[in-house]
Design an enzyme around this catalytic site. Sequence first.
Site, mmCIF file in Angstrom:
data_model
loop_
_atom_site.group_PDB
_atom_site.id
_atom_site.type_symbol
_atom_site.label_atom_id
_atom_site.label_comp_id
_atom_site.label_asym_id
_atom_site.label_seq_id
_atom_site.Cartn_x
_atom_site.Cartn_y
_atom_site.Cartn_z
ATOM 1 N N ASN A 1 -12.730 3.405 0.361
ATOM 2 C CA ASN A 1 -12.071 2.090 0.364
ATOM 3 C C ASN A 1 -12.483 1.457 1.492
ATOM 4 O O ASN A 1 -12.062 1.573 2.540
ATOM 5 C CB ASN A 1 -10.551 2.537 0.421
ATOM 6 C CG ASN A 1 -9.714 1.374 0.180
ATOM 7 O OD1 ASN A 1 -10.077 0.326 0.219
ATOM 8 N ND2 ASN A 1 -8.321 1.397 -0.028
ATOM 9 N N HIS B 1 -9.192 1.939 -4.210
ATOM 10 C CA HIS B 1 -8.110 1.010 -3.809
ATOM 11 C C HIS B 1 -6.577 1.481 -3.999
ATOM 12 O O HIS B 1 -6.353 1.775 -5.062
ATOM 13 C CB HIS B 1 -8.343 -0.368 -4.311
ATOM 14 C CG HIS B 1 -9.656 -1.064 -3.821
ATOM 15 N ND1 HIS B 1 -10.230 -1.504 -2.710
ATOM 16 C CD2 HIS B 1 -10.790 -1.056 -4.864
ATOM 17 C CE1 HIS B 1 -11.364 -1.949 -2.891
ATOM 18 N NE2 HIS B 1 -11.826 -1.501 -3.950
ATOM 19 N N TYR C 1 0.720 -1.099 -0.114
ATOM 20 C CA TYR C 1 0.136 -0.030 -0.008
ATOM 21 C C TYR C 1 0.833 1.325 0.112
ATOM 22 O O TYR C 1 0.604 2.236 0.520
ATOM 23 C CB TYR C 1 -1.007 0.049 1.228
ATOM 24 C CG TYR C 1 -1.884 -1.209 1.248
ATOM 25 C CD1 TYR C 1 -2.832 -1.324 0.042
ATOM 26 C CD2 TYR C 1 -1.803 -2.337 1.952
ATOM 27 C CE1 TYR C 1 -3.390 -2.762 -0.024
ATOM 28 C CE2 TYR C 1 -2.293 -3.505 2.266
ATOM 29 C CZ TYR C 1 -3.345 -3.787 0.993
ATOM 30 O OH TYR C 1 -4.112 -4.901 1.053
HETATM 31 C C1 DHK Z 1 -7.054 -2.318 0.909
HETATM 32 C C2 DHK Z 1 -6.994 -3.579 1.727
HETATM 33 O O1 DHK Z 1 -6.882 -3.377 3.035
HETATM 34 C C3 DHK Z 1 -7.287 -4.833 1.325
HETATM 35 O O2 DHK Z 1 -8.189 -5.629 2.077
HETATM 36 C C4 DHK Z 1 -7.975 -4.701 -0.094
HETATM 37 C C5 DHK Z 1 -7.364 -2.314 -0.456
HETATM 38 C C6 DHK Z 1 -7.310 -3.947 -0.924
HETATM 39 C C7 DHK Z 1 -6.303 -1.480 -1.285
HETATM 40 O O3 DHK Z 1 -5.704 -1.813 -2.373
HETATM 41 O O4 DHK Z 1 -6.575 -0.207 -0.679
HETATM 42 O O5 DHK Z 1 -7.778 -6.062 -0.830
#
Ligand code: DHK
Length: 148
Positions: free
Chosen positions: A74, A100, A23
């Site tokens: 999200n 996302h 992320y």
């Molecule tokens: C964020 C999350 O915490 C995951 O559970 C998802 C998403 C994807 C993101 O890409 O921001 O699968």
Amino acid sequence: MKTVMFLNGPNANLYGLDPNGTYGTDSFPQIEAACIARAEALGFKLDFRQSNHEGVLVDWIQEARQTCDGLMINGAGLSYTSVAILDALLAFDGPIIECHMSNIWKREPFRHHSYISKAATGVIAGLGLQGYLLGLTAMQSMLADDAA
Ligand code: DHK
């Protein structure tokens, strides 16, 4: 001034801490600050929130029916499971952008179907913080179209 609620689901508060960098490297407070600053520059107020709890997110979406012109969300892990969040979003009368950080279609198959997408005006995935900021620009444009 128009107001947009930006909801973040479970574990979003840990963004930037994942050693795999799934992320990105920005911390959640940095992401929040960047989004609030961008919304201010675009001329609307951003109500940025995060919860690890499905019912809290449902309550906030219902609250947004009275207080907000648009929604960004999200849903994180709840995107793939929550009919309750989908139903709350379907009752919201305004643009909804699903975001996302990661490209969910490049990941495990269980992340390929989001219930939230059925209620979303549009979806942005895989662009990290840049995607959130692009979403805010799209939201501003949709709210301006609404006012015309
Ligand atoms: C964020 C999350 O915490 C995951 O559970 C998802 C998403 C994807 C993101 O890409 O921001 O699968």
